[in-house]
Design an enzyme around this catalytic site. Structure first.
Site, PDB file in Angstrom:
ATOM      1  CG  ASN A   1      -1.842   1.085   1.359  1.00  0.00           C
ATOM      2  OD1 ASN A   1      -1.778   2.036   0.583  1.00  0.00           O
ATOM      3  ND2 ASN A   1      -2.740   1.004   2.316  1.00  0.00           N
TER       4      ASN A   1
ATOM      5  NE  ARG B   1      -5.988   1.932  -0.365  1.00  0.00           N
ATOM      6  CZ  ARG B   1      -5.968   2.907   0.530  1.00  0.00           C
ATOM      7  NH1 ARG B   1      -4.980   2.990   1.384  1.00  0.00           N
ATOM      8  NH2 ARG B   1      -6.942   3.759   0.589  1.00  0.00           N
TER       9      ARG B   1
ATOM     10  CG  HIS C   1     -12.067   5.936   2.672  1.00  0.00           C
ATOM     11  ND1 HIS C   1     -12.601   6.937   3.429  1.00  0.00           N
ATOM     12  CD2 HIS C   1     -10.732   5.985   2.875  1.00  0.00           C
ATOM     13  CE1 HIS C   1     -11.629   7.570   4.064  1.00  0.00           C
ATOM     14  NE2 HIS C   1     -10.473   7.015   3.724  1.00  0.00           N
TER      15      HIS C   1
ATOM     16  NE  ARG D   1      -7.917  14.317   3.130  1.00  0.00           N
ATOM     17  CZ  ARG D   1      -8.039  13.031   2.844  1.00  0.00           C
ATOM     18  NH1 ARG D   1      -9.023  12.602   2.116  1.00  0.00           N
ATOM     19  NH2 ARG D   1      -7.173  12.162   3.322  1.00  0.00           N
TER      20      ARG D   1
ATOM     21  CD  GLU E   1      -8.839  -0.012   4.646  1.00  0.00           C
ATOM     22  OE1 GLU E   1      -8.588  -0.516   5.764  1.00  0.00           O
ATOM     23  OE2 GLU E   1      -8.956   1.204   4.469  1.00  0.00           O
TER      24      GLU E   1
END
Ligand code: ADP
Length: 404
Positions: free
Chosen positions: A7, A91, A181, A242, A385
């Protein structure tokens, strides 16, 4: 099958080695064998690696780029953990319109991922370096699979994914709501189906993935029909740094008033806003909760965070026409009873009733936290994940062998 999951973030690399159960041995369970993290690639990086049966390894060393980071991981795996890898799962953040499922990597796939660099300029190039470096080190005998963070959301209907801007501009520039996501939301939906013995095409839930990045998803019949992140991961919920949703006019106004480039405003919205921007203190929810009593802005940041999440919950209940459950995941969703309670506050009108005691007791584990008679249940399901990437990699490699 032993799968290395890679990842690659913009300046980091995470990995796990997972021995997955294969179709040939149905009773077997997936086993995690090794994991690690390299942070601050491009400067003096920190490396932390650990594997079952060997001592954890930590060091600080200059690592030039992702190529060197992958080589470092493979060298460590080779000397500490000699088993041969059967495959690598990568990923990839952005699959655009092109990738609606995970795929076996070949030159064509690499070219298609490269063509998407413009849509994810920080992330896709890092993923590509990870792919190229591992191919160079492991050779063509180790198959590799790309798993995309956007593909779970390819089922969004047009009315949820098209922005109301001139249609020709959307087409010309590939502007639409892609959602991100996807691995986290898909994993949570799969686990919810398993835990509650619900057939996967009857899973009607709202997932709230709340970590440093945060997003919500409306899932109908096991498929994503709306999600809060859009063209980029900036849209939607309030996050660590964010802003999430914002009147787009603010961007031009700030650029003009501060006499700066639009790119600088975008950077502020991505890196200096959210919990950090409002509190002026931290992007870490734990720290804000700790100081909320004496620090008004920390308190306000938490209020805004939870209110925005509750608004999305209401919107998605309307989008789905009701739901069977709301599921929390991510560092905040899994570990903060305070935030979960605040988001669900006052939702009894629609049958969403949290059991206070259960909520307080559930930290980082899979559990229902609603009252037994609630019409809309609430669950905590930690997302994984990496496991999903390893499983996709295994099934695609196995399928390739059957088809060959
Ligand atoms: P990422 O999105 O980078 O994977 P995580 O899912 O690890 O991030 O989530 C990080 C967030 O989870 C941070 O804001 C952190 O403060 C928060 N968090 C972790 N543990 C707790 C806790 N016990 N209470 C509140 N927030 C927590």
């Amino acid at each position: 099958m032993k799968v290395l999951v890679l990842n690659c973030g913009s300046s980091s690399l995470k990995f796990q080695v997972i021995e997955t159960a294969t179709a040939a041995a149905p009773g077997e369970r997936d086993r995690k064998l090794a994991r690690g993290l390299i942070e601050r690639i491009g400067e003096k990086a920190t490396c932390r690696f650990e594997a079952t049966g060997s001592r954890p390894h930590a060091e600080e060393v200059f690592i030039r780029d992702h190529d060197e980071a992958v080589q470092k991981v493979l060298a460590w795996l080779d000397s500490n953990y000699r088993a041969r890898l059967d495959g690598v799962g990568h990923r990839v953040v952005h699959g655009g319109d092109h990738f609606t499922t995970s795929v076996l990597i070949d030159e064509e796939v690499i070219a298609a991922i490269e063509a998407l660099n413009e849509l994810a300029p920080l992330h896709n190039p890092a993923c590509l370096s990870g792919i190229r470096a591992s191919q160079a080190a492991l050779g063509p005998s180790v198959p590799m699979v790309a798993v995309f963070d956007t593909s779970f959301h390819h089922t969004l209907p047009d009315y949820a994914s098209v922005y109301a801007i001139p249609y020709e501009l959307s087409l010309r520039h590939g502007i639409r709501r892609y959602g991100f996501h996807g691995l986290a939301h898909r994993y949570v939906a799969l686990r919810y189906a398993e835990i509650t013995a619900t057939p996967s095409d009857q899973v009607n839930i709202i997932t709230l993935h709340l970590g440093n990045g945060c997003s919500a998803s409306a899932i109908r019949g096991g498929k994503s029909v709306d999600t809060s992140m859009g063209f980029t991961p900036l849209e939607g919920l309030v996050m660590g740094t964010r802003s999430g949703d914002l009147d787009p006019a603010v961007v031009g106004h700030l650029a003009r008033r501060e006499g700066i480039d639009v790119a600088v405003v975008e950077k502020w919205l991505n890196e200096k806003s959210g919990l950090l921007g409002v509190s002026g203190r931290s992007n870490d929810m734990r720290e804000l909760i700790e100081h909320a009593r004496e620090d008004e802005r920390a308190h306000l940041a938490i209020e805004i965070f939870c209110y925005r999440a509750r608004k999305y919950l209401g919107a998605y209940l309307a989008a789905l026409g009701g739901a069977d459950a709301v599921v929390f995941s991510g560092g905040i969703g899994e570990n903060s009873p305070h935030v979960r309670a605040k988001i669900c506050e006052g939702m009894e009108w629609c049958g969403l009733e949290v059991d206070e005691e259960r909520n307080a007791a559930v930290l980082g584990v899979e559990e229902r936290i609603s009252l037994p008679h609630a019409r809309i249940h609430v669950y905590v399901i930690p997302s994984d994940e990496e496991l999903l990437i390893a499983r996709d990699t295994t099934s695609i490699i196995e399928k390739g062998r059957v088809d060959a």
